[in-house]
Design a protein around this motif. Structure first.
Motif, PDB file in Angstrom:
ATOM      1  N   GLY A  65      -1.437   4.794 -14.360  1.00 31.23           N
ATOM      2  CA  GLY A  65      -0.191   5.534 -14.559  1.00 31.23           C
ATOM      3  C   GLY A  65       0.200   6.477 -13.444  1.00 31.23           C
ATOM      4  N   THR A  66      -0.781   7.213 -12.895  1.00 33.75           N
ATOM      5  CA  THR A  66      -0.508   8.174 -11.822  1.00 33.75           C
ATOM      6  C   THR A  66      -1.551   8.009 -10.729  1.00 33.75           C
ATOM      7  OG1 THR A  66       0.402   9.766 -13.414  1.00 33.75           O
ATOM      8  CG2 THR A  66      -0.193  10.600 -11.241  1.00 33.75           C
ATOM      9  N   VAL A  67      -1.079   7.821  -9.523  1.00 41.94           N
ATOM     10  CA  VAL A  67      -1.973   7.646  -8.382  1.00 41.94           C
ATOM     11  C   VAL A  67      -1.573   8.636  -7.300  1.00 41.94           C
ATOM     12  CG1 VAL A  67      -2.797   6.074  -6.592  1.00 41.94           C
ATOM     13  CG2 VAL A  67      -2.309   5.202  -8.896  1.00 41.94           C
ATOM     14  N   GLY A  68      -2.530   9.489  -6.907  1.00 37.74           N
ATOM     15  CA  GLY A  68      -2.296  10.408  -5.802  1.00 37.74           C
ATOM     16  C   GLY A  68      -2.822   9.810  -4.510  1.00 37.74           C
ATOM     17  N   VAL A  69      -2.034   9.918  -3.446  1.00 35.47           N
ATOM     18  CA  VAL A  69      -2.407   9.361  -2.143  1.00 35.47           C
ATOM     19  C   VAL A  69      -2.538  10.514  -1.152  1.00 35.47           C
ATOM     20  CG1 VAL A  69      -1.840   7.718  -0.331  1.00 35.47           C
ATOM     21  CG2 VAL A  69      -1.067   7.298  -2.677  1.00 35.47           C
ATOM     22  N   VAL A  70      -3.773  10.790  -0.715  1.00 39.43           N
ATOM     23  CA  VAL A  70      -4.012  11.882   0.216  1.00 39.43           C
ATOM     24  C   VAL A  70      -4.208  11.313   1.618  1.00 39.43           C
ATOM     25  CG1 VAL A  70      -5.526  13.791   0.844  1.00 39.43           C
ATOM     26  CG2 VAL A  70      -5.102  13.281  -1.566  1.00 39.43           C
ATOM     27  N   ASP A  71      -3.308  11.669   2.526  1.00 43.63           N
ATOM     28  CA  ASP A  71      -3.442  11.233   3.918  1.00 43.63           C
ATOM     29  C   ASP A  71      -2.509  12.069   4.777  1.00 43.63           C
ATOM     30  OD1 ASP A  71      -3.569   9.698   6.409  1.00 43.63           O
ATOM     31  OD2 ASP A  71      -4.451   8.116   5.176  1.00 43.63           O
ATOM     32  N   SER A  72      -3.036  12.636   5.846  1.00 44.51           N
ATOM     33  CA  SER A  72      -2.208  13.476   6.715  1.00 44.51           C
ATOM     34  C   SER A  72      -1.795  12.765   7.999  1.00 44.51           C
ATOM     35  CB  SER A  72      -2.969  14.761   7.071  1.00 44.51           C
ATOM     36  OG  SER A  72      -4.165  14.455   7.774  1.00 44.51           O
ATOM     37  N   ASP A  73      -2.218  11.504   8.171  1.00 43.80           N
ATOM     38  CA  ASP A  73      -1.932  10.782   9.404  1.00 43.80           C
ATOM     39  C   ASP A  73      -0.583  10.073   9.351  1.00 43.80           C
ATOM     40  OD1 ASP A  73      -4.311  11.550  10.508  1.00 43.80           O
ATOM     41  OD2 ASP A  73      -5.380   9.711   9.964  1.00 43.80           O
ATOM     42  N   THR A  74      -0.178   9.567  10.508  1.00 43.45           N
ATOM     43  CA  THR A  74       1.019   8.731  10.598  1.00 43.45           C
ATOM     44  C   THR A  74       0.611   7.304  10.945  1.00 43.45           C
ATOM     45  OG1 THR A  74       1.299   9.326  12.925  1.00 43.45           O
ATOM     46  CG2 THR A  74       2.501  10.639  11.301  1.00 43.45           C
ATOM     47  N   VAL A  75       1.483   6.369  10.634  1.00 41.44           N
ATOM     48  CA  VAL A  75       1.206   4.955  10.875  1.00 41.44           C
ATOM     49  C   VAL A  75       1.301   4.656  12.370  1.00 41.44           C
ATOM     50  CG1 VAL A  75       1.887   2.591  10.349  1.00 41.44           C
ATOM     51  CG2 VAL A  75       2.136   4.383   8.605  1.00 41.44           C
ATOM     52  N   GLU A  76       0.274   3.975  12.880  1.00 37.30           N
ATOM     53  CA  GLU A  76       0.264   3.552  14.279  1.00 37.30           C
ATOM     54  C   GLU A  76       0.219   2.027  14.339  1.00 37.30           C
ATOM     55  OE1 GLU A  76      -3.095   5.331  16.098  1.00 37.30           O
ATOM     56  OE2 GLU A  76      -2.412   7.399  15.775  1.00 37.30           O
ATOM     57  N   PRO A  77       0.657   1.442  15.444  1.00 33.00           N
ATOM     58  CA  PRO A  77       0.627  -0.027  15.539  1.00 33.00           C
ATOM     59  C   PRO A  77      -0.756  -0.619  15.297  1.00 33.00           C
ATOM     60  CG  PRO A  77       1.973   0.884  17.300  1.00 33.00           C
ATOM     61  CD  PRO A  77       1.330   2.053  16.617  1.00 33.00           C
ATOM     62  N   SER A  78      -1.816   0.076  15.738  1.00 27.35           N
ATOM     63  CA  SER A  78      -3.168  -0.468  15.562  1.00 27.35           C
ATOM     64  C   SER A  78      -3.606  -0.487  14.106  1.00 27.35           C
ATOM     65  CB  SER A  78      -4.170   0.345  16.386  1.00 27.35           C
ATOM     66  OG  SER A  78      -4.208   1.693  15.934  1.00 27.35           O
ATOM     67  N   ASN A  79      -2.918   0.261  13.251  1.00 29.53           N
ATOM     68  CA  ASN A  79      -3.254   0.265  11.825  1.00 29.53           C
ATOM     69  C   ASN A  79      -2.861  -1.037  11.126  1.00 29.53           C
ATOM     70  OD1 ASN A  79      -2.070   3.706  11.554  1.00 29.53           O
ATOM     71  ND2 ASN A  79      -4.103   2.971  12.135  1.00 29.53           N
ATOM     72  N   LEU A  80      -1.839  -1.699  11.638  1.00 25.61           N
ATOM     73  CA  LEU A  80      -1.222  -2.799  10.900  1.00 25.61           C
ATOM     74  C   LEU A  80      -2.140  -4.000  10.722  1.00 25.61           C
ATOM     75  CD1 LEU A  80       2.350  -2.647  12.492  1.00 25.61           C
ATOM     76  CD2 LEU A  80       1.503  -1.513  10.428  1.00 25.61           C
ATOM     77  N   GLN A  81      -3.166  -4.116  11.545  1.00 23.24           N
ATOM     78  CA  GLN A  81      -4.094  -5.247  11.459  1.00 23.24           C
ATOM     79  C   GLN A  81      -4.881  -5.240  10.149  1.00 23.24           C
ATOM     80  OE1 GLN A  81      -7.433  -3.943  12.178  1.00 23.24           O
ATOM     81  NE2 GLN A  81      -8.634  -5.831  12.010  1.00 23.24           N
ATOM     82  N   ARG A  82      -5.078  -4.073   9.540  1.00 23.99           N
ATOM     83  CA  ARG A  82      -5.901  -3.988   8.332  1.00 23.99           C
ATOM     84  C   ARG A  82      -5.262  -3.144   7.231  1.00 23.99           C
ATOM     85  NH1 ARG A  82      -7.015  -0.709  12.164  1.00 23.99           N
ATOM     86  NH2 ARG A  82      -7.585   1.465  11.833  1.00 23.99           N
ATOM     87  N   GLN A  83      -4.326  -2.285   7.575  1.00 25.74           N
ATOM     88  CA  GLN A  83      -3.722  -1.403   6.584  1.00 25.74           C
ATOM     89  C   GLN A  83      -2.458  -2.067   6.055  1.00 25.74           C
ATOM     90  OE1 GLN A  83      -3.558   2.597   8.244  1.00 25.74           O
ATOM     91  NE2 GLN A  83      -5.643   2.396   9.053  1.00 25.74           N
ATOM     92  N   THR A  84      -2.675  -2.964   5.122  1.00 30.05           N
ATOM     93  CA  THR A  84      -1.652  -3.927   4.721  1.00 30.05           C
ATOM     94  C   THR A  84      -0.534  -3.335   3.862  1.00 30.05           C
ATOM     95  OG1 THR A  84      -3.139  -4.569   2.910  1.00 30.05           O
ATOM     96  CG2 THR A  84      -3.204  -5.886   4.923  1.00 30.05           C
ATOM     97  N   LEU A  85      -0.622  -2.072   3.533  1.00 29.64           N
ATOM     98  CA  LEU A  85       0.485  -1.418   2.828  1.00 29.64           C
ATOM     99  C   LEU A  85       1.694  -1.231   3.741  1.00 29.64           C
ATOM    100  CD1 LEU A  85      -0.951   1.487   0.630  1.00 29.64           C
ATOM    101  CD2 LEU A  85       0.552  -0.371  -0.099  1.00 29.64           C
ATOM    102  N   PHE A  86       1.453  -1.245   5.051  1.00 31.88           N
ATOM    103  CA  PHE A  86       2.493  -0.852   5.993  1.00 31.88           C
ATOM    104  C   PHE A  86       3.058  -2.037   6.753  1.00 31.88           C
ATOM    105  CE2 PHE A  86      -0.781   2.635   5.961  1.00 31.88           C
ATOM    106  CZ  PHE A  86      -0.093   3.443   5.049  1.00 31.88           C
ATOM    107  N   SER A  87       4.286  -1.867   7.214  1.00 27.51           N
ATOM    108  CA  SER A  87       4.944  -2.875   8.040  1.00 27.51           C
ATOM    109  C   SER A  87       5.311  -2.239   9.381  1.00 27.51           C
ATOM    110  CB  SER A  87       6.203  -3.406   7.346  1.00 27.51           C
ATOM    111  OG  SER A  87       7.171  -2.368   7.221  1.00 27.51           O
TER     112      SER A  87
END
Length: 422
Positions: A65-87
């Motif tokens: 029902g409720t999901v908290g997402v803790v992250d202070s970073d920004t999306v970088e191109p190198s993230n996209l290979q494995r961080q599949t939430l992002f485009s």
């Protein structure tokens, strides 16, 4: 082992929820009652990266029902290979916000709270207090210890995972679980002391295969749902280790109930990885173990197993075997040092070695066992930690230091195949 659900059933399901969750409503372990519990559940996920992405996707899709997402970073191109939430269009955006937007598209029936903060001693208790389960998808020990200790203080279960290269691990920590689950286990049962920030390799320095993140993230999400709904046998006091190169899974028991006992292997398991500083992040295998048939002992040195050069930085298992035999005959002098944690050494060790965990390398006791002017050879599970320790010690006064390529795992593969692997 049966355990009580963490959450009471929430509101009645709507027609839209019946339709969306139809395939898991048919599972007897979930059903309508379980789906209502999920609807009332609150889960905090630390990190929206390689592990956070599959965890968040699975939990939100399942109807938490409720999901908290803790992250202070920004999306970088190198993230996209494995961080599949992002485009690609998310590059430059805050991860927590981009993740919340993507998850809202996936399932608008749940609430996703983006928390763009760094976990600190000042805010960690407030962050953890509002949630039923804490999920750790972070990549640094400082945050892990802070969040785990807050969860322990507040009596929350803490689901943890780690990935590096082709290897991954997952487990559940819960300091004071219900009596039916037996003795509690904590992060310090697996990692007795918090390693220094520079002692563990990261995905940025060592690399990681994105699909390994998905494999471990799925395990973490399943453990979280089992906790919330009260079914299945939890990974409490059991470290599940995955070796993507060998396509194997293996279980290592740890904690008070497991001390002094040999690790238990599931029937289908055969081998797996370890990790840095008592395995915070698993280390890879080297060519020495992936190119030789497993279980092939070495009895006599050959041209490739002759004694190494005195200043060689990295030894093969057979070179170390030749050195140990020469030391036994009084022809060589050196100190062989195991830089793993005590629980790892209880599983398997190389005879004639001294145990000095990574966090103790510069202690007075360590200097007594391996003086600066002695020849020192280090080993760990594979060779990630020992390589780091070798370089670190070379910068701190040791002039003749090397390590074992492939670590104790390669040693067992090449020299003592009857010993345990983990």
């Amino acid at each position: 082992m049966p355990h009580a659900p963490l959450v009471s059933p929430g509101a009645e399901l709507t027609p839209a929820e019946f339709s969306r969750y139809a395939r898991q409503l048919t599972l007897p372990q979930i059903g309508i009652d379980g789906q209502r519990r999920l609807k009332a559940s609150r889960v905090l996920v630390l990190g929206a990266g390689g592990l956070g992405s599959p965890v968040l996707t699975s939990l939100v899709a399942a109807g938490v029902g409720t999901v908290g997402v803790v992250d202070s970073d920004t999306v970088e191109p190198s993230n996209l290979q494995r961080q599949t939430l992002f485009s690609t269009t998310d590059v430059g955006r805050q991860k927590a916000v981009a993740a919340a937007d993507a998850l809202a598209e996936l399932n608008p029936l749940v609430e996703v709270l983006p928390l763009v903060v760094r976990v600190t001693s000042a805010n960690v208790l407030a962050l953890v207090a509002d949630y039923d389960v804490i999920v750790d998808g972070t990549d640094n020990f400082e945050t892990r210890y802070l969040a785990h200790d807050a969860a322990k203080l507040l009596g929350k279960p803490y689901v943890w995972g780690s990935v590096l290269r082709f290897d991954g691990q997952a487990t559940v920590f819960w300091a004071a679980p219900p009596a039916a689950l037996g003795t509690g286990v904590t992060l310090r049962d697996l990692f007795a002391e918090e390693p220094a920030a520079d002692e563990g390799e990261t995905c940025a320095t060592a690399g990681v295969l994105g699909s390994i993140c998905a494999s471990i993230g799925s395990v973490i999400a399943t453990e979280t749902i089992k906790l919330l709904l009260g079914f299945g046998e939890l990974l409490l006091g059991r470290l599940l280790v995955h070796d993507g190169l060998d396509a194997t899974w293996r279980e290592i028991r740890f904690g008070p109930a497991a001390r002094g006992a040999a690790p238990r292997e599931p029937a289908a398991a055969s081998s797996e990885p370890g990790s840095s500083s008592a395995s915070a992040d698993p280390a890879p295998r080297t060519n020495s173990e992936t190119t030789r048939p497993k279980g092939t002992p070495v009895t006599e040195p050959t041209a490739s197993t002759a004694l190494p050069e005195p200043n060689a930085e990295r030894l093969t298992p057979t070179q170390l075997k030749a050195l140990l035999d020469a030391r036994e005959r009084g022809e060589q002098s050196f100190v062989l040092v195991d830089v793993r944690e005590p629980w790892e050494r209880d599983i398997v060790q190389i005879e004639g070695s001294e145990l000095i965990p990574m966090s103790h390398l510069l202690s007075d006791e360590a200097r007594e066992k391996m003086p600066h002017d002695d020849r020192v050879i280090l080993y760990c599970h594979h060779d990630g930690r020992s390589g780091q320790a070798r370089d670190y010690m070379a910068r701190n006064g040791w002039s003749n230091i090397s390590d074992l390529g492939g670590g104790v795992d390669a040693w067992v593969t090449d020299v003592e195949p009857d010993k345990a692997r983990y």
